[in-house]
Design an enzyme around this catalytic site. Structure first.
Site, PDB file in Angstrom:
ATOM      1  N   SER A  91       9.102  12.046  -1.822  1.00 23.13           N
ATOM      2  CA  SER A  91       8.515  10.708  -1.837  1.00 23.13           C
ATOM      3  C   SER A  91       9.489   9.631  -1.374  1.00 23.13           C
ATOM      4  O   SER A  91       9.059   8.530  -1.020  1.00 23.13           O
ATOM      5  CB  SER A  91       8.001  10.361  -3.239  1.00 23.13           C
ATOM      6  OG  SER A  91       9.053  10.492  -4.172  1.00 23.13           O
ATOM      7  N   GLY A  92      10.794   9.937  -1.367  1.00 16.00           N
ATOM      8  CA  GLY A  92      11.784   8.987  -0.860  1.00 16.00           C
ATOM      9  C   GLY A  92      11.525   8.630   0.597  1.00 16.00           C
ATOM     10  O   GLY A  92      11.966   7.590   1.077  1.00 16.00           O
ATOM     11  N   HIS A 106      14.839  12.233  -7.944  1.00 14.62           N
ATOM     12  CA  HIS A 106      16.030  12.811  -7.316  1.00 14.62           C
ATOM     13  C   HIS A 106      16.946  13.417  -8.372  1.00 14.62           C
ATOM     14  O   HIS A 106      17.128  12.846  -9.460  1.00 14.62           O
ATOM     15  CB  HIS A 106      16.851  11.715  -6.617  1.00 14.62           C
ATOM     16  CG  HIS A 106      16.203  11.107  -5.416  1.00 14.62           C
ATOM     17  ND1 HIS A 106      15.058  11.594  -4.830  1.00 14.62           N
ATOM     18  CD2 HIS A 106      16.593  10.044  -4.665  1.00 14.62           C
ATOM     19  CE1 HIS A 106      14.763  10.844  -3.770  1.00 14.62           C
ATOM     20  NE2 HIS A 106      15.666   9.898  -3.658  1.00 14.62           N
ATOM     21  N   ARG A 164      17.341  17.113   1.171  1.00 16.08           N
ATOM     22  CA  ARG A 164      15.931  16.905   0.802  1.00 16.08           C
ATOM     23  C   ARG A 164      15.399  18.204   0.211  1.00 16.08           C
ATOM     24  O   ARG A 164      15.597  19.276   0.792  1.00 16.08           O
ATOM     25  CB  ARG A 164      15.126  16.526   2.050  1.00 16.08           C
ATOM     26  CG  ARG A 164      13.701  16.082   1.730  1.00 16.08           C
ATOM     27  CD  ARG A 164      13.631  14.717   1.105  1.00 16.08           C
ATOM     28  NE  ARG A 164      13.910  13.652   2.068  1.00 16.08           N
ATOM     29  CZ  ARG A 164      13.991  12.370   1.728  1.00 16.08           C
ATOM     30  NH1 ARG A 164      13.819  11.977   0.471  1.00 16.08           N
ATOM     31  NH2 ARG A 164      14.276  11.459   2.638  1.00 16.08           N
ATOM     32  N   THR A 205       0.811  -1.225   0.000  1.00 16.33           N
ATOM     33  CA  THR A 205       0.000   0.000   0.000  1.00 16.33           C
ATOM     34  C   THR A 205       0.842   1.271   0.000  1.00 16.33           C
ATOM     35  O   THR A 205       0.298   2.368  -0.072  1.00 16.33           O
ATOM     36  CB  THR A 205      -0.914   0.030   1.250  1.00 16.33           C
ATOM     37  OG1 THR A 205      -0.072  -0.171   2.401  1.00 16.33           O
ATOM     38  CG2 THR A 205      -1.964  -1.056   1.199  1.00 16.33           C
ATOM     39  N   CYS A 249      18.083   4.603  -3.193  1.00 14.10           N
ATOM     40  CA  CYS A 249      17.652   5.255  -4.436  1.00 14.10           C
ATOM     41  C   CYS A 249      18.723   6.171  -5.032  1.00 14.10           C
ATOM     42  O   CYS A 249      18.965   6.160  -6.242  1.00 14.10           O
ATOM     43  CB  CYS A 249      16.367   6.040  -4.190  1.00 14.10           C
ATOM     44  SG  CYS A 249      16.361   6.956  -2.638  1.00 14.10           S
ATOM     45  N   ALA A 301       4.183   4.055  -0.995  1.00 14.12           N
ATOM     46  CA  ALA A 301       4.607   4.809  -2.183  1.00 14.12           C
ATOM     47  C   ALA A 301       5.385   3.896  -3.139  1.00 14.12           C
ATOM     48  O   ALA A 301       5.164   3.919  -4.355  1.00 14.12           O
ATOM     49  CB  ALA A 301       5.464   6.006  -1.779  1.00 14.12           C
ATOM     50  N   LYS A 337      25.368   5.707   3.491  1.00 14.79           N
ATOM     51  CA  LYS A 337      24.904   4.670   2.564  1.00 14.79           C
ATOM     52  C   LYS A 337      25.479   4.905   1.171  1.00 14.79           C
ATOM     53  O   LYS A 337      25.938   3.969   0.516  1.00 14.79           O
ATOM     54  CB  LYS A 337      23.370   4.693   2.460  1.00 14.79           C
ATOM     55  CG  LYS A 337      22.628   4.148   3.662  1.00 14.79           C
ATOM     56  CD  LYS A 337      21.108   4.258   3.394  1.00 14.79           C
ATOM     57  CE  LYS A 337      20.347   4.547   4.659  1.00 14.79           C
ATOM     58  NZ  LYS A 337      18.950   4.953   4.422  1.00 14.79           N
ATOM     59  N   ARG A 365      -3.438  -2.357   9.523  1.00 13.55           N
ATOM     60  CA  ARG A 365      -4.291  -1.203   9.185  1.00 13.55           C
ATOM     61  C   ARG A 365      -4.903  -1.331   7.796  1.00 13.55           C
ATOM     62  O   ARG A 365      -5.971  -0.789   7.524  1.00 13.55           O
ATOM     63  CB  ARG A 365      -3.468   0.103   9.233  1.00 13.55           C
ATOM     64  CG  ARG A 365      -3.010   0.513  10.615  1.00 13.55           C
ATOM     65  CD  ARG A 365      -2.160   1.779  10.547  1.00 13.55           C
ATOM     66  NE  ARG A 365      -0.884   1.579   9.844  1.00 13.55           N
ATOM     67  CZ  ARG A 365       0.235   1.173  10.438  1.00 13.55           C
ATOM     68  NH1 ARG A 365       0.267   0.960  11.727  1.00 13.55           N
ATOM     69  NH2 ARG A 365       1.351   1.007   9.738  1.00 13.55           N
ATOM     70  N   SER A 366      -4.206  -2.027   6.901  1.00 18.01           N
ATOM     71  CA  SER A 366      -4.681  -2.127   5.515  1.00 18.01           C
ATOM     72  C   SER A 366      -5.372  -3.447   5.211  1.00 18.01           C
ATOM     73  O   SER A 366      -5.860  -3.655   4.094  1.00 18.01           O
ATOM     74  CB  SER A 366      -3.504  -1.972   4.547  1.00 18.01           C
ATOM     75  OG  SER A 366      -2.883  -0.736   4.745  1.00 18.01           O
TER      76      SER A 366
HETATM   77  P1  A2P Z   1       0.129   0.250   5.746  1.00 17.09           P
HETATM   78  O1  A2P Z   1      -0.345   1.075   4.590  1.00 17.09           O
HETATM   79  O2  A2P Z   1      -0.855  -0.797   6.149  1.00 17.09           O
HETATM   80  O3  A2P Z   1       0.635   1.064   6.905  1.00 17.09           O
HETATM   81  P2  A2P Z   1       5.514   4.079   2.757  1.00 17.09           P
HETATM   82  O4  A2P Z   1       6.941   3.741   2.441  1.00 17.09           O
HETATM   83  O5  A2P Z   1       4.817   4.790   1.651  1.00 17.09           O
HETATM   84  O6  A2P Z   1       5.393   4.783   4.073  1.00 17.09           O
HETATM   85  O7  A2P Z   1       4.753   2.664   2.913  1.00 17.09           O
HETATM   86  C1  A2P Z   1       5.107   1.743   3.912  1.00 17.09           C
HETATM   87  C2  A2P Z   1       4.465   0.398   3.605  1.00 17.09           C
HETATM   88  O8  A2P Z   1       4.857  -0.533   4.618  1.00 17.09           O
HETATM   89  C3  A2P Z   1       2.957   0.420   3.626  1.00 17.09           C
HETATM   90  O9  A2P Z   1       2.467  -0.497   2.679  1.00 17.09           O
HETATM   91  C4  A2P Z   1       2.652  -0.029   5.051  1.00 17.09           C
HETATM   92  O10 A2P Z   1       1.371  -0.623   5.210  1.00 17.09           O
HETATM   93  C5  A2P Z   1       3.702  -1.090   5.217  1.00 17.09           C
HETATM   94  N1  A2P Z   1       3.942  -1.407   6.620  1.00 17.09           N
HETATM   95  C6  A2P Z   1       4.187  -0.559   7.633  1.00 17.09           C
HETATM   96  N2  A2P Z   1       4.323  -1.227   8.795  1.00 17.09           N
HETATM   97  C7  A2P Z   1       4.148  -2.545   8.522  1.00 17.09           C
HETATM   98  C8  A2P Z   1       4.164  -3.751   9.285  1.00 17.09           C
HETATM   99  N3  A2P Z   1       4.420  -3.750  10.592  1.00 17.09           N
HETATM  100  N4  A2P Z   1       3.939  -4.925   8.641  1.00 17.09           N
HETATM  101  C9  A2P Z   1       3.705  -4.945   7.321  1.00 17.09           C
HETATM  102  N5  A2P Z   1       3.681  -3.847   6.539  1.00 17.09           N
HETATM  103  C10 A2P Z   1       3.896  -2.658   7.128  1.00 17.09           C
END
Ligand code: A2P
Length: 350
Positions: free
Chosen positions: A158-159, A252, A245, A11, A128, A13, A219, A39-40
């Site tokens: 977005s990074g 970038h 940033r 879910t 990246c 970026a 890095k 959450r998703s």
């Molecule tokens: P979620 O959308 O349910 O929070 P970004 O890099 O854009 O912040 O996205 C982080 C991604 O990692 C999202 O898909 C987020 O899901 C997922 N994520 C964050 N915490 C966990 C976790 N504990 N287990 C699995 N996926 C996670």
């Protein structure tokens, strides 16, 4: 036949781009699993026109999975990827969790695809900023040798993930509405103070370390050495970085100074190398004001190189400007490209 592929962090970026890049890839996908946080769970996303329900990522989620593409943060990868490997999957990890481990290949396919043959279940996707610099500099290193790299980055919001990108937009809106800007994320979630990024520049990406460099700068230095030379501490190429940033949503930019070993190098020869290089596009016509720009790179898999010019004071030294979509070549595309090579080279096993 075909592979069961899991996207961890589907879910986010990068995760949403992983889905797109996988849809467009040569990998035969039998079954797709979209994993994220609790959450998703239950949310619906699409893969090749079909609804796929997002599941909470757990160790059991990787039962029967062949390939894992991960971008859910370092701590999630640390916890879950060994569980996936235990269950027989090969993981391409977009986080920094395993990049510096000796038995984990750190791969930019245009540069060191052969390192994939040494994998033990986990392959790391580089940072990246490192990736796009490798695409631009490896052809030059191969032809002329590299003594030194001095890079300053102009890194897109977005990074830092989707919520960070949303923070930039709401700050910009508040600024234009004459309201106070509110910062919770930048420069980095993991630090005490937060500053607005909109209409600003932040010379801190990731945490600042005791050696006075940011972790992002660290890095870039050590990943460059591991990718180009196979040794994260090699003294063979001197590398230094300043990471900044900028309030750009995606792509970038990098200002790069290099010193080459072979003094026969010229601007024209370097331009020709970039023209021929895989994954690179030369955009370098100063007479017509042609040079790479972040807004033009968005959604593209290539790395754009321009403003190539000899240093006016140092012999054998050149300056250039390099731009790429940080979510694609910097993340999702490089990850899927690695997975394509694993499939093509029959390396999907551990
Ligand atoms: P979620 O959308 O349910 O929070 P970004 O890099 O854009 O912040 O996205 C982080 C991604 O990692 C999202 O898909 C987020 O899901 C997922 N994520 C964050 N915490 C966990 C976790 N504990 N287990 C699995 N996926 C996670």
């Amino acid at each position: 036949d075909g592979y069961t592929v899991a996207i961890l962090g589907a879910t986010g970026a990068v995760g949403t781009r992983l889905i797109q890049q996988l849809e467009q890839s040569t990998i035969p996908v039998n079954k797709i699993k979209l994993l994220a946080s609790y959450r998703s769970a239950g949310k619906k996303l699409q893969f090749k026109g079909q609804d796929v329900t997002v599941e909470e990522a757990k160790p059991e989620s990787f039962e029967g999975v062949d390939i894992v593409l991960a971008s859910a943060g370092g701590s999630v990868s640390k916890k879950l990827l060994p569980e996936a490997v235990k269950r027989g999957a090969v993981c391409v990890d977009n986080t920094s969790a395993f990049r510096m481990e000796e038995d984990v290949p750190l791969v930019v396919p245009e540069v060191n695809e052969a390192a994939l043959y040494n994998h033990h279940g986990i392959i790391a996707n580089p940072n990246c900023s490192t990736i796009q610099m490798m695409v631009a500099l490896e052809p030059i290193r191969k032809a002329f040798g590299l003594k030194q790299i001095i890079v300053s980055t102009y890194q897109a919001a977005s990074g830092a993930g989707q919520s960070a990108l949303n923070e930039l937009y709401s700050e910009a809106q508040d600024y234009l509405d004459g309201k106070d800007m509110h910062a919770d994320i930048f420069p980095t979630k993991g630090d005490e103070k937060h500053y607005p990024l909109a209409f600003n520049l932040l010379p801190q990406i990731d945490v600042l370390e005791d050696n006075l460099y940011s972790h992002e700068e660290w890095k870039m230095i050590h990943e460059t050495k591991k990718i180009m030379l196979g040794d994260m501490d090699s003294p063979e190429i001197k590398v230094t970085a300043t990471c900044v940033r900028v309030p750009v949503p995606i792509s970038h930019g990098e200002s790069i100074y290099i010193e080459v070993e072979d003094k026969s190098a010229t601007t024209e020869k370097i331009q020709e190398l970039i023209r021929q290089a895989q994954g690179a596009v030369l955009e370098d016509d100063p007479k017509h004001q042609i040079y790479p720009q972040p807004i033009n790179a968005v959604g593209k898999r290539d790395t754009y190189v321009g403003r190539i010019r000899p240093d006016l004071e140092n012999e054998g030294a050149f300056n250039m400007w390099v731009v790429s979509d940080n979510l694609l070549k910097g993340a999702a595309w490089n990850t899927v490209q690695i997975a394509e090579r694993l499939v093509a080279d029959n390396l999907v096993h551990n």
